[in-house]
Structures are given as C-alpha cells and as structure tokens.
Enzyme design. Structure first.
Site, PDB file in Angstrom:
ATOM      1  N   TYR A   1       4.475   4.863  11.259  1.00 36.58           N
ATOM      2  CA  TYR A   1       4.710   3.441  11.510  1.00 36.58           C
ATOM      3  C   TYR A   1       5.541   2.732  10.434  1.00 36.58           C
ATOM      4  CZ  TYR A   1       0.487   3.204   8.537  1.00 36.58           C
ATOM      5  OH  TYR A   1      -0.433   3.365   7.525  1.00 36.58           O
TER       6      TYR A   1
ATOM      7  N   ARG B   1       0.853  -1.183   0.000  1.00 33.42           N
ATOM      8  CA  ARG B   1       0.000   0.000   0.000  1.00 33.42           C
ATOM      9  C   ARG B   1       0.892   1.237   0.000  1.00 33.42           C
ATOM     10  NH1 ARG B   1      -2.375   0.554   5.367  1.00 33.42           N
ATOM     11  NH2 ARG B   1      -0.879   2.255   5.554  1.00 33.42           N
TER      12      ARG B   1
ATOM     13  N   HIS C   1      -3.515   4.303   4.778  1.00 35.32           N
ATOM     14  CA  HIS C   1      -4.729   3.478   4.757  1.00 35.32           C
ATOM     15  C   HIS C   1      -5.886   4.270   4.161  1.00 35.32           C
ATOM     16  CE1 HIS C   1      -7.945   0.819   6.001  1.00 35.32           C
ATOM     17  NE2 HIS C   1      -8.522   1.834   6.622  1.00 35.32           N
TER      18      HIS C   1
END
Length: 399
Positions: A295, A282, A286
C-alpha cells in the site's frame, strides 16, 4: 451588531459557512533535517547528560526493534510492533515528564518505557512471556506494563486508554498530586469514539492530561490524509473541544521535548489538558503481520528516511561536540551486544507455571477456578506434544 445574550455569540445576518481551511495549525520544528537549528529558533535548555541519555535510549530502541523483528521472522517470538522512525516522539516527550507522571501507551511507546528505566532483560522477559515477565505471560508481546515506573499496562483494544487517561488525570487533580497523565495513541485511534468522549470530558473537567497523537501516516494500511480524515489532521479537534493544542515535528526530538515540557506546565500548574499532534512516519510495517509494500511505495519510504529522527539528533549532538561518530558507533555496538545477550538468555527461561494462571483473579482462588485448572491439566497431560513448555512442569516439575 446584535448579540445573542444567552450564548454570548456574535450575530450575523447573512449565512456564512466555515470549512476545514478555516483553521490551519502550523508545525513546531527546531531541528532541521540536516541537524542544524532553525534561524530564530531557540533549542530547549537541556544539558549534555540529558541529551546523551535521550540519544542512548533512541539507539537502544532502534536496535531492540530491528533485532526483535528479526527474532519474529526466525520464529523465536510470535509477534512484534516496532517504533522505527518514531523514536523521537516517545523518548522526547518522556524526557520532559516527571517520574511520578503516569504514562498510558498504545503500541509504540517502548522508548518512553526504556527512558523511565525498564531494562533490556525486562523487555525480553515480556516478549518471551517467561516466568520472569511482570505480566506473568498473560499478554501478547509488546504489551508492556510496569507499576514501579508508572507505566500502565498496554491493552490490545484500540483507544481504550484515552478515556482511562482522562479518568486517571481527574483523580490526580482531586488528590492534588502535582502530577499529570500522558496518553499516547495513533491518528487511527483518533477515529474511535473513545477519543472524542475522552477529550471532551478532559476539557470540561479541566484535568491534568497530555494527549499525544502520533500521526505516523497510516492506520495499518489506511493513509491519513483523505482516507482517515478530511480536515487538517488531528490537532484542530483539540481546539474544537476547547483544549490547548500544538502540532510538532515528531521526528525532531527537541521540538517534542519543548512542546511536552510546556504542555506539562499547563497541565500541572493550571489543570489545562493539552493535545499534541506529532507528525512522523512509520518506517516499518504496522506489525510483523503486515506487509507495507502492498500500500505504499519505496520512493515514499526513502523520502522519509531522510527525516530520520535518530540521524538528525546525532548530527546535532556532534555539532555541539557532545558526541563523536566514534562514540555513536561504540554506543550502538554496546547496545546491540546487550540486546542479543538478553534475547538468548530470556528465551531459555521457562514459561510461568500453569498454577499461576488462576492467581490474581481473587485474593484466594475459588473452588470453580481450581476445578477448571485441574481440567486444563488433564487436557495437557492427554496432549503433551501440543504444550511442550507446560507439559513437563505439571506433575512434579519445578514451580
């Protein structure tokens, strides 16, 4: 060696435990990262027109995602989920299906919908929730649906579409339609109980379903390996449920196309459900509510940019002399102009009239719904500044 006659199992007399390393599933890859075909690999049989349609759709989705993330940042839409870096998974698989096959998506299958023929105007109308939106403005952005294109409306709750896909495919089997259902979800959704119930039922009842897991590395901010699962990803779970299973490079559109083509044949001709795990990444957050810098590292993202599915397929097409750099630039410019024009047009279209709110619940709205609608209108008349898109159309406004 003795046999267990009831279960037909081989009997051993010394304890032997199996662990996750007992089953290591390889990954199918046809196109290397430099756009060349692996030695010994055979590319699927696709003609120039099909290949260019796949590329054209990939270009469109890449531009759509980039422009709509920018639009959200500008406050023009409320929310967006992109498929940056995952275009090959949805488009390559959709290209291998029949138009009559049902598609049940999660959040990143806009490529499959665009391949089916959903127009740029239809995308924009849904994102702006205007009166031309097929969902009548009742869904969050990116929750597309289109009955004419056999694309089930996307729902927000995670993994609910997986058991629905099993049930729908069972109906296709009973009706002998000659079609299948493909269901997309992420590896995070595979942690839901719905996933396990759906795969077990599909395998037991042998329904024509393809379960396509996009393993893109993260469930929001939770990394896949070590924090979402301890085993070898999602693919071994299909084997555990007695299901045909394959793992593919989700950034290799040719591998995705071939795997889905073969999976569809198994599903439709033999009523064998199939699990496909597409390994991808990805590239964006998100959603527009997420900041991935919290992160994961820039080095990690840069390493995956080298595996870009769009660049890889473009190189392949150029090597086959089906495309030139100039052609690719022209397609990009054309798609970008179309997206920007549709965006400007759709954001000016009025929101659905408030009277539409109580339609489609019952054939004829009940008295209770009518009373509730009048109460809502009274509230909006009292606080019109809080409802600028609706207040001006309540009394004597256009319907």
């Amino acid at each position: 060696m003795a046999q267990d006659k009831q279960h037909q199992l081989e009997i051993v007399t010394k304890p032997s435990f199996l662990d996750g390393s007992a089953l290591q599933i390889p990954m199918l890859q046809i196109l290397k990262e430099d756009g060349t075909v692996h030695k010994g690999a055979k590319a699927p049989e696709i003609d120039k027109d099909l290949a260019l349609k796949m590329f054209d759709t990939m270009q469109f989705i890449r531009i759509l995602d980039e422009r709509m993330i920018a639009a959200q940042r500008q406050g023009r839409i409320s929310f967006y989920l992109s498929s940056l870096g995952e275009e090959a998974a949805s488009i390559g698989s959709a290209a291998a299906l029949d138009d009559g096959d049902m598609i049940m998506g999660q959040y990143r299958e806009q490529g499959a919908l665009a391949y089916r023929g959903f127009t740029v105007e239809q995308f924009m109308d849904q994102l702006f929730s205007n009166e031309r939106d097929l969902g009548k403005g009742r869904q969050m952005p990116v929750h597309y649906g289109c009955a004419d294109l056999n694309f089930m409306t996307i729902a927000s709750p995670l993994a609910t579409q997986i058991p629905q896909a099993t049930g729908y495919a069972y109906g296709q089997k009973m009706d002998k339609t000659g079609n299948c259902t493909i269901c997309y979800f992420g590896e995070g959704a595979a942690s839901e109980g719905d996933f396990h119930a759906a795969l077990n039922m599909a395998a037991v009842y042998k329904v024509p379903a393809i379960f396509f897991c996009r393993n893109n590395g993260y469930a929001i901010s939770t990394p896949s390996q070590g924090e979402q699962y301890a085993g070898d990803g999602i693919a071994p779970r299909g084997v555990a449920y007695g299901m045909k299973t394959i793992r593919v490079d989700g950034n290799d559109i040719l591998a995705v196309y071939l795997a889905t083509q073969m999976a569809r044949k198994l599903a439709v001709e033999e009523n064998e459900p199939v699990l496909i795990e597409g390994m991808s990444y990805r590239m964006a957050g998100h959603s527009t509510s997420d900041d991935p810098t919290g992160y994961r590292t820039r080095d990690e993202e840069d390493a995956w940019r080298a595996k870009d599915p769009l660049a890889r397929f473009q190189t392949y097409l150029i090597k086959k002399k089906w495309l030139t750099e100039k052609d690719a630039e022209a397609i990009f410019a054309e798609k970008k102009a179309a997206v920007l024009a549709a965006l400007k047009k759709s954001e000016k279209v009025p929101a659905p009239h408030i009277d539409e709110l109580i339609n489609d619940v019952y054939d004829t709205p009940t008295q209770q719904l009518k009373e509730q609608l009048e109460q809502l209108k009274a509230h909006i008349r009292k606080y019109p500044e809080a409802y600028p898109k609706t207040a001006s159309r309540i009394d004597g406004g256009d319907k």
